[in-house]
Design a protein around this motif. Structure first.
Motif, mmCIF file in Angstrom:
data_model
loop_
_atom_site.group_PDB
_atom_site.id
_atom_site.type_symbol
_atom_site.label_atom_id
_atom_site.label_comp_id
_atom_site.label_asym_id
_atom_site.label_seq_id
_atom_site.Cartn_x
_atom_site.Cartn_y
_atom_site.Cartn_z
ATOM 1 N N SER A 1 0.824 -1.211 0.000
ATOM 2 C CA SER A 1 0.000 0.000 0.000
ATOM 3 C C SER A 1 0.858 1.260 0.000
ATOM 4 O O SER A 1 0.363 2.344 -0.330
ATOM 5 N N TYR A 2 2.139 1.126 0.363
ATOM 6 C CA TYR A 2 3.040 2.277 0.385
ATOM 7 C C TYR A 2 3.946 2.332 -0.850
ATOM 8 O O TYR A 2 4.890 3.119 -0.889
ATOM 9 N N ALA A 3 3.688 1.483 -1.844
ATOM 10 C CA ALA A 3 4.520 1.476 -3.054
ATOM 11 C C ALA A 3 4.384 2.810 -3.788
ATOM 12 O O ALA A 3 3.276 3.353 -3.939
ATOM 13 N N THR A 4 5.514 3.332 -4.241
ATOM 14 C CA THR A 4 5.521 4.651 -4.899
ATOM 15 C C THR A 4 5.421 4.547 -6.410
ATOM 16 O O THR A 4 5.424 5.578 -7.085
ATOM 17 N N ARG A 5 5.363 3.337 -6.937
ATOM 18 C CA ARG A 5 5.251 3.183 -8.395
ATOM 19 C C ARG A 5 4.297 2.038 -8.686
ATOM 20 O O ARG A 5 4.048 1.190 -7.842
ATOM 21 N N ASP A 6 3.776 2.042 -9.905
ATOM 22 C CA ASP A 6 2.849 0.992 -10.330
ATOM 23 C C ASP A 6 3.639 -0.219 -10.795
ATOM 24 O O ASP A 6 4.492 -0.125 -11.704
ATOM 25 N N ILE A 7 3.393 -1.356 -10.195
ATOM 26 C CA ILE A 7 4.046 -2.598 -10.614
ATOM 27 C C ILE A 7 2.989 -3.689 -10.687
ATOM 28 O O ILE A 7 1.905 -3.593 -10.113
ATOM 29 N N ASP A 8 3.339 -4.748 -11.414
ATOM 30 C CA ASP A 8 2.451 -5.902 -11.566
ATOM 31 C C ASP A 8 2.648 -6.830 -10.368
ATOM 32 O O ASP A 8 3.707 -7.432 -10.207
ATOM 33 N N VAL A 9 1.632 -6.896 -9.543
ATOM 34 C CA VAL A 9 1.692 -7.730 -8.335
ATOM 35 C C VAL A 9 0.714 -8.884 -8.487
ATOM 36 O O VAL A 9 -0.447 -8.674 -8.881
ATOM 37 N N ALA A 10 1.154 -10.099 -8.186
ATOM 38 C CA ALA A 10 0.285 -11.278 -8.278
ATOM 39 C C ALA A 10 0.607 -12.215 -7.115
ATOM 40 O O ALA A 10 1.758 -12.323 -6.681
ATOM 41 N N LEU A 11 -0.436 -12.869 -6.632
ATOM 42 C CA LEU A 11 -0.282 -13.845 -5.541
ATOM 43 C C LEU A 11 -0.971 -15.137 -5.947
ATOM 44 O O LEU A 11 -2.152 -15.135 -6.323
ATOM 45 N N GLN A 12 -0.238 -16.227 -5.881
ATOM 46 C CA GLN A 12 -0.801 -17.553 -6.163
ATOM 47 C C GLN A 12 -0.614 -18.407 -4.910
ATOM 48 O O GLN A 12 0.501 -18.694 -4.492
ATOM 49 N N ALA A 13 -1.733 -18.793 -4.282
ATOM 50 C CA ALA A 13 -1.679 -19.553 -3.028
ATOM 51 C C ALA A 13 -2.897 -20.464 -2.949
ATOM 52 O O ALA A 13 -3.912 -20.222 -3.626
ATOM 53 N N PRO A 14 -2.847 -21.526 -2.136
ATOM 54 C CA PRO A 14 -4.010 -22.411 -1.976
ATOM 55 C C PRO A 14 -5.188 -21.652 -1.376
ATOM 56 O O PRO A 14 -5.033 -20.623 -0.715
ATOM 57 N N GLN A 15 -6.393 -22.184 -1.589
ATOM 58 C CA GLN A 15 -7.602 -21.581 -1.044
ATOM 59 C C GLN A 15 -7.847 -22.001 0.401
ATOM 60 O O GLN A 15 -8.749 -21.477 1.044
ATOM 61 N N THR A 16 -7.062 -22.971 0.886
ATOM 62 C CA THR A 16 -7.228 -23.483 2.251
ATOM 63 C C THR A 16 -6.120 -22.949 3.141
ATOM 64 O O THR A 16 -5.073 -22.491 2.651
ATOM 65 N N PRO A 17 -6.310 -22.960 4.463
ATOM 66 C CA PRO A 17 -5.247 -22.496 5.369
ATOM 67 C C PRO A 17 -3.955 -23.300 5.195
ATOM 68 O O PRO A 17 -3.986 -24.508 4.972
ATOM 69 N N CYS A 18 -2.842 -22.609 5.300
ATOM 70 C CA CYS A 18 -1.522 -23.233 5.210
ATOM 71 C C CYS A 18 -0.876 -23.105 6.599
ATOM 72 O O CYS A 18 -0.232 -22.094 6.899
ATOM 73 N N MET A 19 -1.070 -24.101 7.428
ATOM 74 C CA MET A 19 -0.727 -23.984 8.840
ATOM 75 C C MET A 19 0.750 -24.317 9.101
ATOM 76 O O MET A 19 1.291 -25.309 8.568
ATOM 77 N N ILE A 20 1.359 -23.476 9.921
ATOM 78 C CA ILE A 20 2.698 -23.720 10.451
ATOM 79 C C ILE A 20 2.648 -23.416 11.943
ATOM 80 O O ILE A 20 1.641 -22.935 12.458
ATOM 81 N N VAL A 21 3.745 -23.699 12.654
ATOM 82 C CA VAL A 21 3.849 -23.384 14.076
ATOM 83 C C VAL A 21 4.987 -22.388 14.256
ATOM 84 O O VAL A 21 6.119 -22.657 13.853
ATOM 85 N N GLY A 22 4.669 -21.229 14.834
ATOM 86 C CA GLY A 22 5.714 -20.233 15.009
ATOM 87 C C GLY A 22 5.185 -18.963 15.632
ATOM 88 O O GLY A 22 4.097 -18.919 16.214
ATOM 89 N N ASP A 23 5.945 -17.878 15.459
ATOM 90 C CA ASP A 23 5.597 -16.559 15.993
ATOM 91 C C ASP A 23 5.090 -15.712 14.836
ATOM 92 O O ASP A 23 5.847 -15.356 13.922
ATOM 93 N N ALA A 24 3.806 -15.387 14.871
ATOM 94 C CA ALA A 24 3.181 -14.681 13.757
ATOM 95 C C ALA A 24 3.832 -13.321 13.510
ATOM 96 O O ALA A 24 4.041 -12.918 12.353
ATOM 97 N N LEU A 25 4.178 -12.584 14.582
ATOM 98 C CA LEU A 25 4.751 -11.249 14.414
ATOM 99 C C LEU A 25 6.110 -11.309 13.722
ATOM 100 O O LEU A 25 6.382 -10.538 12.782
ATOM 101 N N SER A 26 6.981 -12.228 14.162
ATOM 102 C CA SER A 26 8.300 -12.345 13.542
ATOM 103 C C SER A 26 8.182 -12.766 12.081
ATOM 104 O O SER A 26 8.888 -12.245 11.211
#
Length: 455
Positions: free
Chosen positions: A327-352
């Motif tokens: 949201s803070y990008a200063t220029r227009d770029i082509d951004v794409a995200l490809q990910a599963p539709q289901t949760p991808c669970m891991i164990v860890g520290d969300a903030l880090s």
């Protein structure tokens, strides 16, 4: 805050005293009943012997039961007790002794032998020996019965005397046992005092493990103390490292910013003033970014050892990080995200993890991705693979190890502390994963994060 509880020594003393008191009471009760039983058996034998002597001197003549009571029959009985006896003929009439003494006679059991029973006479508890002697008569009960009784004063006195002696011996033994237990407990708990003395004698900067001879029961305590001191030493070393790194990294930009500010105050030429202002703004932005990186790096290092891991949906976390960063990008770029539709669970520290992903995205926007930034999340065996592709020049293979090292010098002369990807590598390592790089034909350069799947 430490809340003082009951003394461990006092707890052990109270419990041991209670056990010892219960044992003493059980012993005394056991001695009392066993002694009373033994005394009853002894006195019952004397009573039966006297009754048998009377029965031996009982005969039937001229249709009557006759008795010649020997005085020796009563001499064996204990002095101080009152003696009562009666001799009954087969019809139940008293022919000798106390005519008012009429105990209940078990006529049906006389054939089985003498019996001894408890009874009451003249409001006194008595013990009665009943002996039957068969008479040559034709009657439903052809027995002449000798009932000899005496009070139980001697029995009680003898039992109490023995119990009192036993009580004194038992109490003396209990007191000696308790004193020995107190001394033993004091000696057993002495190692705790030694551990306390060893800790109090330490210098505040000495966080080396305790080297004391500890009993097996306190090894876990000493081990826990040593583990805590090790964690404290690690935390202190980390704090010193962060402070040292911050002092080293901030010294140069702060000095440069101060110099530019002084030159600005001394310059009268408007063009030179504008140049100094531009340099000050540039250096302030760089200083702000450096401070942000230093804080994030310190936060990640701290949370790696102090925050318990929890289940995290990597898919949702990735989407949040991308929204916050792009949201803070200063220029227009082509951004794409490809990910599963289901949760991808891991164990860890969300903030880090979120800060690590944002660092990769910020690094891609700052030094790559002039037109395109594609992100894909896929599962590879038991790991989640997160790749960030951009169409920038990428990082040469010779620099891949350097960018994992904090505060390493930049080969291209760019300003900064080289903390972005170094922090990402540390977060991956703390989560059992890794950060790698990839150069794919047609896709461009990619930073690859591998994290173990939950479960």
């Amino acid at each position: 805050m430490i809340v003082p509880g009951r003394s461990l020594y006092l707890r052990l003393v109270v419990r041991m005293g209670a056990v010892l008191a219960f044992a003493v009471a059980a012993v005394l009760l056991g001695i009392w009943f066993s002694t009373r039983a033994a005394v009853d058996r002894a006195y019952d034998r004397w009573l039966l012997g006297s009754a048998l002597q009377v029965a031996e001197n009982t005969w039937y003549q001229n249709g009557e039961v006759n008795v010649d009571v020997p005085l020796a029959a009563f001499s064996a009985l204990a002095p101080g007790d009152q003696i009562f006896y009666t001799v009954l003929d087969p019809n139940g009439r008293s022919v000798a002794g106390d005519s008012e003494f009429h105990p209940a006679i078990p006529w049906d059991k006389l054939a089985d032998g003498p019996v001894v029973v408890d009874g009451t006479y003249q409001e006194m508890p008595i013990r009665i020996a009943i002996v039957g002697r068969r008479m040559p008569v034709d009657a439903p009960h052809p027995w002449a019965v000798v009932a000899l009784a005496h009070t139980q004063n001697a029995r009680v006195r003898f039992t109490r005397g023995l119990a009192d002696n036993t009580l004194l011996i038992t109490i003396a033994t209990g007191v000696l046992t308790m004193l020995a237990a107190l001394w033993t407990l004091r000696q057993a708990l002495a190692p705790l005092g030694q551990i306390e003395a060893a800790i109090r004698a330490r210098d505040s900067n000495d966080l080396a493990p305790l080297a004391v001879t500890a009993p097996v029961e306190t090894l876990a305590l000493v081990g826990a103390i040593n583990d805590f001191m090790q964690r404290l030493a690690t935390s202190r070393a980390l704090m010193r490292r962060v402070i040292g790194d911050a002092a080293h990294q901030l010294r140069t930009p702060v000095t440069a910013l101060t110099a530019q500010a002084e030159m600005l105050t001394q310059t009268q030429d408007e063009a030179a003033r504008q140049a100094h202002i531009a340099r000050i703004q540039k250096q302030a932005r760089g200083l702000g970014g450096l401070i942000h990186q230093l804080i994030n790096h310190a936060m990640v290092q701290h949370r790696a050892d102090s925050i318990a891991p929890t289940p995290v949906d990597l898919n949702a976390l990735l989407q949040v990080a991308m929204r916050e960063t792009l949201s803070y990008a200063t220029r227009d770029i082509d951004v794409a995200l490809q990910a599963p539709q289901t949760p991808c669970m891991i164990v860890g520290d969300a903030l880090s993890l979120r800060e690590a992903i944002k660092n990769v995205l910020v690094n891609a926007l700052a030094y790559g991705a002039p037109h395109r930034l594609h992100v894909d999340l896929t599962r590879v065996n038991d790991q989640w693979r997160l790749r960030f592709f951009d169409d920038g020049p990428g990082i040469p293979a010779s620099e891949w190890q350097r960018v994992r090292t904090p505060f390493s010098s930049r080969a291209d002369g760019r300003e900064g502390a080289s903390l972005g990807l170094a922090m990402v590598a540390e977060v991956m390592l703390a989560h059992g994963g890794q950060m790698t790089f990839e150069q794919a034909e047609g896709e461009g350069f990619a930073v690859v994060l591998m994290l173990p799947c939950a479960g």
